[in-house]
Design an enzyme around this catalytic site. Structure first.
Site, PDB file in Angstrom:
ATOM      1  N   LYS A 100      53.044  -4.408  80.393  1.00 52.59           N
ATOM      2  CA  LYS A 100      52.639  -3.180  81.396  1.00 52.59           C
ATOM      3  C   LYS A 100      51.320  -3.505  82.301  1.00 52.59           C
ATOM      4  O   LYS A 100      50.479  -3.783  81.742  1.00 52.59           O
ATOM      5  CB  LYS A 100      52.500  -1.817  80.479  1.00 52.59           C
ATOM      6  CG  LYS A 100      52.462  -0.595  81.236  1.00 52.59           C
ATOM      7  CD  LYS A 100      51.758   0.473  80.595  1.00 52.59           C
ATOM      8  CE  LYS A 100      50.590   0.418  80.340  1.00 52.59           C
ATOM      9  NZ  LYS A 100      49.731   0.869  81.635  1.00 52.59           N
ATOM     10  N   LEU A 134      50.543   3.118  75.456  1.00 58.93           N
ATOM     11  CA  LEU A 134      49.640   2.177  75.845  1.00 58.93           C
ATOM     12  C   LEU A 134      49.125   2.963  77.163  1.00 58.93           C
ATOM     13  O   LEU A 134      49.746   3.364  78.057  1.00 58.93           O
ATOM     14  CB  LEU A 134      50.209   0.705  76.505  1.00 58.93           C
ATOM     15  CG  LEU A 134      49.357  -0.514  76.767  1.00 58.93           C
ATOM     16  CD1 LEU A 134      48.494  -0.627  75.429  1.00 58.93           C
ATOM     17  CD2 LEU A 134      50.060  -1.621  77.102  1.00 58.93           C
ATOM     18  N   ASP A 135      47.733   3.078  77.271  1.00 54.14           N
ATOM     19  CA  ASP A 135      47.107   4.074  78.234  1.00 54.14           C
ATOM     20  C   ASP A 135      47.334   3.393  79.610  1.00 54.14           C
ATOM     21  O   ASP A 135      47.496   2.210  79.661  1.00 54.14           O
ATOM     22  CB  ASP A 135      45.413   3.989  78.026  1.00 54.14           C
ATOM     23  CG  ASP A 135      44.938   4.384  76.852  1.00 54.14           C
ATOM     24  OD1 ASP A 135      45.932   5.559  76.361  1.00 54.14           O
ATOM     25  OD2 ASP A 135      44.104   4.276  76.233  1.00 54.14           O
ATOM     26  N   ILE A 136      47.192   4.365  80.580  1.00 51.50           N
ATOM     27  CA  ILE A 136      47.517   4.073  82.103  1.00 51.50           C
ATOM     28  C   ILE A 136      46.599   2.918  82.488  1.00 51.50           C
ATOM     29  O   ILE A 136      47.055   1.874  83.214  1.00 51.50           O
ATOM     30  CB  ILE A 136      47.386   5.169  82.994  1.00 51.50           C
ATOM     31  CG1 ILE A 136      48.057   4.799  84.285  1.00 51.50           C
ATOM     32  CG2 ILE A 136      45.920   5.741  82.813  1.00 51.50           C
ATOM     33  CD1 ILE A 136      48.037   6.432  85.031  1.00 51.50           C
ATOM     34  N   SER A 150      45.257   0.505  80.501  1.00 52.42           N
ATOM     35  CA  SER A 150      45.486  -0.805  79.562  1.00 52.42           C
ATOM     36  C   SER A 150      46.504  -1.464  80.136  1.00 52.42           C
ATOM     37  O   SER A 150      47.516  -0.800  80.671  1.00 52.42           O
ATOM     38  CB  SER A 150      45.452  -0.253  78.308  1.00 52.42           C
ATOM     39  OG  SER A 150      44.294   0.501  77.971  1.00 52.42           O
TER      40      SER A 150
END
Length: 238
Positions: free
Chosen positions: A61, A110-112, A114
């Site tokens: 990502k 998963l954080d934006i 990260s």
């Protein structure tokens, strides 16, 4: 059925509705039916066949994509799952079909801001394994940091990162946090509270410059390029 590891709760509901579940040889059609420990639960072959068609996808990502539903104008990671973004070195023989996007959900956040390994799956068993209440699958992150108090992070604070911090009124589970080089830490966690690593770092005076998830259980990000995806191979297990 979920506790036996046959499927997820949602899949169990679907199978029961389709008449694929039997208790002591009799078809069960009512959701929530009580089953005695001495009774035998079986499922029809159609259930196993349908389950085997469900895919699990690994994606690297990029920053700017959210893990789940679209929000605040940001696209979800699932938007990257299209033929042109499939990794050229994917060894899976699986062929892409748009139906694989149905019920494809992230097994963890998963954080934006990260990057790294994100799992999207149609298989309830995989989701339960990775994000269920009793999961024992650890996750490894590489975290580039800056110490805001001058000098170097004291050893006592490094020990706190490993064990001793509280979050949301509860003690965090023990973690494994070690220096990789002068400005990068490796975090290995068995839990995943919202923005946990960033909040842990703030507690000891560290600012996170970059965060990348590189492993979930036994499955590694490896050489998968940012923005590309591949299928989980049959011989890969979290």
């Amino acid at each position: 059925m979920s506790e036996l590891g046959l499927c997820s709760r949602r899949e169990a509901d679907e199978w029961i509705a389709k008449g694929w579940v039997r208790v002591d040889g009799k078809v069960v059609s009512e959701l929530g039916t009580k089953v005695h420990p001495s009774q035998r639960v079986t499922v029809e072959r159609q259930a196993a066949a349908e389950q085997s068609k469900r895919v699990t996808i690994l994606i690297n990502k990029p920053v700017g994509f959210v893990s789940g539903q679209a929000e605040d104008g940001y696209k979800p990671a699932v938007a990257l799952i299209k033929p042109e973004n499939r990794w050229e070195e994917d060894r899976s023989t699986e062929r892409f079909h748009p139906t694989q996007l149905r019920s494809l959900v992230p097994a963890g956040r998963l954080d934006i801001d990260s990057v790294g390994l994100l799992v999207l799956t149609q298989d309830g068993r995989v989701a339960k394994k990775l994000i269920g209440e009793n999961t024992d699958v650890d996750k490894e992150y590489l975290v580039r940091v800056q110490y805001l108090k001058g000098g170097k992070l004291p050893e006592a604070d490094l020990r706190k990162l490993n064990h001793g911090l509280w979050m949301d009124g509860k003690p965090l589970l023990p973690a494994k946090v070690v220096w990789q080089n002068d400005d990068q830490l490796s975090f290995t966690l068995r839990e995943g509270k919202k923005r946990q690593i960033r909040r842990m770092c703030e507690m000891v005076g560290l600012k996170v410059i970059g965060l990348k998830r590189v492993r979930i259980g036994k499955v590694r990000l490896g050489n998968l390029p940012e923005g590309k995806w591949r299928y989980l191979l049959p011989d890969e297990h979290f």
